[in-house]
Design a protein around this motif. Structure first.
Motif, PDB file in Angstrom:
ATOM      1  N   ALA A 158       5.202   0.912  -9.336  1.00  7.48           N
ATOM      2  CA  ALA A 158       4.935  -0.486  -8.972  1.00  7.48           C
ATOM      3  C   ALA A 158       6.187  -1.356  -9.042  1.00  7.48           C
ATOM      4  CB  ALA A 158       3.840  -1.051  -9.867  1.00  7.48           C
ATOM      5  N   ASN A 206      -4.200   2.360 -10.075  1.00  6.85           N
ATOM      6  CA  ASN A 206      -5.155   2.307  -8.964  1.00  6.85           C
ATOM      7  C   ASN A 206      -4.740   1.408  -7.810  1.00  6.85           C
ATOM      8  OD1 ASN A 206      -6.931   3.975 -10.515  1.00  6.85           O
ATOM      9  ND2 ASN A 206      -7.390   2.142 -11.730  1.00  6.85           N
ATOM     10  N   GLY A 207      -3.542   0.877  -7.852  1.00  5.37           N
ATOM     11  CA  GLY A 207      -3.114  -0.026  -6.800  1.00  5.37           C
ATOM     12  C   GLY A 207      -3.860  -1.338  -6.880  1.00  5.37           C
ATOM     13  N   ASP A 244       0.856  -1.186   0.000  1.00  9.95           N
ATOM     14  CA  ASP A 244       0.000   0.000   0.000  1.00  9.95           C
ATOM     15  C   ASP A 244       0.893   1.237   0.000  1.00  9.95           C
ATOM     16  OD1 ASP A 244      -3.126   0.704   0.943  1.00  9.95           O
ATOM     17  OD2 ASP A 244      -1.625   2.246   1.411  1.00  9.95           O
ATOM     18  N   PRO A 245       0.567   2.227  -0.828  1.00  9.24           N
ATOM     19  CA  PRO A 245       1.438   3.406  -0.894  1.00  9.24           C
ATOM     20  C   PRO A 245       1.359   4.294   0.349  1.00  9.24           C
ATOM     21  CG  PRO A 245      -0.430   3.647  -2.386  1.00  9.24           C
ATOM     22  CD  PRO A 245      -0.527   2.276  -1.804  1.00  9.24           C
ATOM     23  N   GLU A 293      -0.332   0.197 -11.626  1.00  7.86           N
ATOM     24  CA  GLU A 293       0.295   1.507 -11.626  1.00  7.86           C
ATOM     25  C   GLU A 293      -0.714   2.603 -11.284  1.00  7.86           C
ATOM     26  OE1 GLU A 293       0.250  -0.615 -14.096  1.00  7.86           O
ATOM     27  OE2 GLU A 293       2.304  -1.343 -14.238  1.00  7.86           O
ATOM     28  N   SER A 314       4.295   8.097  -4.293  1.00  7.91           N
ATOM     29  CA  SER A 314       4.861   6.818  -3.896  1.00  7.91           C
ATOM     30  C   SER A 314       5.764   6.296  -5.019  1.00  7.91           C
ATOM     31  CB  SER A 314       3.739   5.827  -3.637  1.00  7.91           C
ATOM     32  OG  SER A 314       2.940   5.705  -4.789  1.00  7.91           O
ATOM     33  N   LYS A 349      -1.979  -4.955   5.208  1.00  9.16           N
ATOM     34  CA  LYS A 349      -1.312  -3.975   4.355  1.00  9.16           C
ATOM     35  C   LYS A 349       0.141  -3.828   4.754  1.00  9.16           C
ATOM     36  CE  LYS A 349      -5.295  -1.013   3.395  1.00  9.16           C
ATOM     37  NZ  LYS A 349      -5.904   0.303   3.663  1.00  9.16           N
ATOM     38  N   GLY A 382       0.021  -4.029  -6.561  1.00 13.10           N
ATOM     39  CA  GLY A 382      -1.108  -3.527  -7.347  1.00 13.10           C
ATOM     40  C   GLY A 382      -0.671  -2.845  -8.627  1.00 13.10           C
TER      41      GLY A 382
END
Lengths: 257, 257
Positions: free
Chosen positions: A236, A211-212, A185-186, A209, A233, A222, A207
């Motif tokens: 990916a 929308n995660g 999670d960013p 690029e 962040s 997480k 996830g």
């Protein structure tokens, strides 16, 4: 040495599209390092190798399979790159894995849509000795031309499975004893450098690029890469690299911690 | 709102080349996140912003400077990407830094030739709160269109210096008290996770994609990212990410170790 047939030439074009690969059950693998990996790791899948004299010479001790000689000019015509290396192989796409996953964790890619990122992650995972890459619909095709080039053919040493959604993936993983999904999670989560459970028979989810990861199934945890700057962040592929090398950091010298 | 003048249109094309940027002293910065970074961090450098109605709306609370409205179709004509976001800014390239470097280490890029890698490294360095990026001739132009897009405009928050060779760079760094060069090596060296001196007023050198760093000056030390698999090393951007996040790992929570 044979020349390329007309059928093979049109096949080379067709394999640049996902539909073309699906119809033929084949992929194209371009570039010296990727072709070497293909010829060495999965020779039984290779249908034919195409190259210029320069490309053939660059293979060194690796023997090409069913070699077709072509000119630099002709090669430029079907190469997907501007500065090509004059070497390419066509072969069967390996079937999805049906064997039990191996190792301390499964790498899951959830909607990773950029072929360059997919390839980079595959390459890094291969480099740290990983085995199983599972991905969801909406992720890019691992067997696309760009994904294979970015991965330097790492795909041929990995085992893939594909799922409709992250929940299905999690269910299947649990059946093999990989019970916890850790979703990168960013913004928030357990800090990757401190989380002791991160690689204890888990699934590490990266996830897409844009929308995660999709909404993770209940029971997922997480994990976050701490970022001191108040900024975007990591992308990916960079995030995956950090987590995969954290595994190496903990396990180097054969000491697991 | 003004429309683009003919001079501005030809400028947009000219700035895609290194020569064009040099002549004009300007760069072009395309994409929402990069333009936001430019407008927020270095508004004094921005000459004008070009966008479609959609692009303008996406800026949200960030005010554009000298805005030129254009149609989606016209924007596609000068965009460098297939799926453009309808927003772009043109501005002066900041001069090389003349202030003393800050922080625990200087990031040095030695012959990093791929603009995507350069941008990715800049973005990661910015994300961990870094300041000074020094590079050698043979590295890609930080102000190229692709490098700025890949960096999401991180360049505008960083300070650059350019040197003819690594030896000159090292000499200059030493004058500021950054005495040891640590050169990332794909094969051998002190292990990055264990080397206690890695970020103690040092220069962290990342070499190019093809040939690695040039011959390092005497007194330099090699640092390696351990790789369990018998395989290709990480690419330059991935290697940089691992080393930069190792810095974060050691310094998170304000505790330096």
């Amino acid at each position: 040495m044979q020349a390329l047939t007309r059928r093979e030439k049109s096949l080379l074009r067709a394999l640049l599209t996902r539909g073309g690969r699906k119809r033929a059950g084949l992929c194209r693998c371009e570039g010296l390092r990727a072709v070497r990996e293909f010829l060495t790791e999965r020779p039984e899948l290779v249908e034919f190798t195409v190259g210029t004299e320069r490309g053939l010479a660059s293979l060194g001790e690796v023997a090409p399979i069913s070699f077709r000689l072509t000119t630099e000019e002709e090669f430029s015509g079907f190469s997907a790159t501007v500065n090509h290396q004059g070497i390419l192989a066509v072969g069967r796409i390996p079937p999805f894995s049906e064997t039990a996953p191996q190792g301390d964790f499964i790498l899951a890619l959830d909607g990773l849509a950029d072929p360059g990122n997919f390839g980079t992650v595959a390459r890094t995972f291969r480099a740290i000795g990983g085995h199983d890459v599972w991905y969801t619909d909406g992720s890019v095709d691992p067997w696309g031309d760009k994904a294979i080039r970015s991965g330097l053919g790492a795909q041929f040493s990995l085992r893939f499975r594909r799922f409709a959604a992250l929940a299905d993936l999690g269910k299947q993983a649990a059946e093999y004893g990989y019970r916890t999904l850790f979703v990168a999670d960013p913004h928030e989560g357990e800090v990757c450098f401190d989380c002791g459970d991160l690689f204890r028979k888990t699934v590490l989810v990266i996830g897409g690029e844009a929308n995660g990861a999709s909404t993770p199934p209940p029971g997922s945890r997480k994990v976050v890469i701490p970022m001191p700057g108040d900024y975007e962040s990591l992308n990916a592929a960079q995030a995956a690299t950090v987590l995969l090398l954290e595994y190496v950091r903990r396990n180097r010298g054969g000491v697991k911690c």
